[in-house]
Design a protein around this motif. Structure first.
Motif, PDB file in Angstrom:
ATOM      1  N   ALA A 147       0.832  -1.209   0.000  1.00  0.00           N
ATOM      2  CA  ALA A 147       0.000   0.000   0.000  1.00  0.00           C
ATOM      3  C   ALA A 147       0.860   1.251   0.000  1.00  0.00           C
ATOM      4  O   ALA A 147       0.515   2.261  -0.630  1.00  0.00           O
ATOM      5  CB  ALA A 147      -0.931  -0.019   1.208  1.00  0.00           C
ATOM      6  N   TRP A 148       2.027   1.178   0.674  1.00  0.00           N
ATOM      7  CA  TRP A 148       2.881   2.371   0.721  1.00  0.00           C
ATOM      8  C   TRP A 148       3.457   2.712  -0.656  1.00  0.00           C
ATOM      9  O   TRP A 148       3.763   3.866  -0.935  1.00  0.00           O
ATOM     10  CB  TRP A 148       3.995   2.231   1.760  1.00  0.00           C
ATOM     11  N   THR A 149       3.587   1.703  -1.526  1.00  0.00           N
ATOM     12  CA  THR A 149       4.050   1.976  -2.886  1.00  0.00           C
ATOM     13  C   THR A 149       3.035   2.842  -3.624  1.00  0.00           C
ATOM     14  O   THR A 149       3.389   3.835  -4.270  1.00  0.00           O
ATOM     15  CB  THR A 149       4.273   0.671  -3.662  1.00  0.00           C
ATOM     16  N   MET A 150       1.775   2.467  -3.514  1.00  0.00           N
ATOM     17  CA  MET A 150       0.719   3.247  -4.162  1.00  0.00           C
ATOM     18  C   MET A 150       0.658   4.659  -3.595  1.00  0.00           C
ATOM     19  O   MET A 150       0.610   5.644  -4.346  1.00  0.00           O
ATOM     20  CB  MET A 150      -0.639   2.564  -3.984  1.00  0.00           C
ATOM     21  N   LEU A 151       0.641   4.762  -2.262  1.00  0.00           N
ATOM     22  CA  LEU A 151       0.537   6.089  -1.641  1.00  0.00           C
ATOM     23  C   LEU A 151       1.719   6.972  -2.015  1.00  0.00           C
ATOM     24  O   LEU A 151       1.565   8.171  -2.262  1.00  0.00           O
ATOM     25  CB  LEU A 151       0.439   5.936  -0.124  1.00  0.00           C
ATOM     26  N   ASN A 152       2.897   6.374  -2.081  1.00  0.00           N
ATOM     27  CA  ASN A 152       4.087   7.129  -2.480  1.00  0.00           C
ATOM     28  C   ASN A 152       3.996   7.550  -3.945  1.00  0.00           C
ATOM     29  O   ASN A 152       4.347   8.681  -4.298  1.00  0.00           O
ATOM     30  CB  ASN A 152       5.337   6.272  -2.253  1.00  0.00           C
ATOM     31  N   ASP A 153       3.507   6.654  -4.786  1.00  0.00           N
ATOM     32  CA  ASP A 153       3.373   6.961  -6.214  1.00  0.00           C
ATOM     33  C   ASP A 153       2.449   8.148  -6.460  1.00  0.00           C
ATOM     34  O   ASP A 153       2.677   8.943  -7.383  1.00  0.00           O
ATOM     35  CB  ASP A 153       2.845   5.745  -6.978  1.00  0.00           C
ATOM     36  N   ILE A 154       1.391   8.254  -5.660  1.00  0.00           N
ATOM     37  CA  ILE A 154       0.403   9.305  -5.922  1.00  0.00           C
ATOM     38  C   ILE A 154       0.672  10.560  -5.090  1.00  0.00           C
ATOM     39  O   ILE A 154      -0.134  11.490  -5.073  1.00  0.00           O
ATOM     40  CB  ILE A 154      -1.034   8.803  -5.698  1.00  0.00           C
ATOM     41  N   GLY A 155       1.815  10.573  -4.401  1.00  0.00           N
ATOM     42  CA  GLY A 155       2.263  11.806  -3.756  1.00  0.00           C
ATOM     43  C   GLY A 155       1.713  12.079  -2.379  1.00  0.00           C
ATOM     44  O   GLY A 155       1.740  13.219  -1.912  1.00  0.00           O
TER      45      GLY A 155
END
Length: 282
Positions: A147-155
């Motif tokens: 989930a942290w990958t997604m959150l990081n990707d979207i800023g």
């Protein structure tokens, strides 16, 4: 902001005096946390609202040189710099956090489009007509990431807080080994520095000896006034009795990295959590 010619030693404010920082030698962890946090808050305000609050920021810079030591304050769980910080930095996810789903994917954020589209497909697969087609396979691959990958990707700024699943059936040894491995990989991916151990008096002595607070205050004063302060002038101002070392190199290689790390959100919130822990043990 365009900066003027380099500041000379004689141009430094007369309110700046190294002896005003002598109290740092006896700082507790709570004192370091409070004083570093005040510098970080001031720096963040300048970064985000310089044009709107330039007069207030200039006054704050001068006030800090005049009275650089911020008084002790009572620390409480839930205080924090970028997020709420608690004595234990490993906490259960609450039922509220689970049911509300945490961060949402804004409909107008183009960075989240791939994840929104993939979720739409997978929602159809689970609750509608399952097709098991290439589109569904691609959607699953898109969402099969931390989930942290997604959150990081979207800023989204997670402020170092991520949720992880733990299998309590595993042995203590196995869990500790797995956690250490996960920690290394995740910190590296999120570019979060690794603090290997608790802060000790040796850390505080190093900050004091390298004039970390004075460096931050002079640097901020110069920056907010649009002035250029060279490492050589900083070195002479902070270490006036030292003549046998290259002062500019000391500022660049030691003092500046040390000060910027100590006043970073990572250090400030780690200091707070440890201070809360130590207060509880008294």
């Amino acid at each position: 902001m365009t900066k003027t010619a380099a500041v000379q030693l004689s141009d430094l404010p007369t309110s700046f005096a190294l002896e005003k920082y002598d109290a740092c030698a006896s700082f507790s962890i709570a004192d370091w946390h409070n004083n570093l946090m005040q510098r970080a808050l001031r720096r963040n305000t300048a970064a985000d609202y310089r044009d709107h609050h330039i007069d207030e920021l200039k006054r704050a810079a001068n006030d800090c040189l005049q009275n650089p030591i911020f008084p002790a304050r009572e620390l409480q769980e839930g205080d924090g710099f970028e997020k709420n910080v608690f004595r234990s930095q490993i906490r259960d996810q609450t039922a509220f956090e689970l049911l509300t789903g945490g961060s949402t994917l804004a409909a107008d954020d183009e960075r989240a489009r791939a994840y929104r589209d993939a979720f739409t497909v997978m929602d159809r697969e689970m609750h509608g007509e399952a097709k098991y087609d290439q589109e569904a396979s691609h959607a699953y691959e898109t969402l099969d990431v931390p989930a942290w990958t997604m959150l990081n990707d979207i800023g989204i700024n997670m402020s170092g807080a991520v949720t992880v699943n733990v299998d309590l059936f595993a042995s203590d040894d196995k869990l500790v080994d797995d956690f250490k491995a996960w920690l290394r990989v995740t910190r590296r991916a999120l570019n979060i520095p690794s603090i290997q151990r608790r802060f000790t008096r040796a850390d505080f002595d190093r900050w004091q000896q390298n004039k970390v607070l004075a460096f931050l205050d002079l640097s901020f004063w110069a920056d907010i006034n649009g002035l250029r302060l060279t490492n050589q002038i900083l070195g002479v101002a902070l270490f006036p009795e030292e003549y046998t070392i290259a002062l500019a190199d000391r500022i660049r290689k030691v003092v500046a990295p040390l000060a910027l790390a100590a006043s970073s959100p990572v250090y400030i919130e780690a200091l707070l959590s440890q201070a809360l822990e130590e207060a509880e043990q008294k």
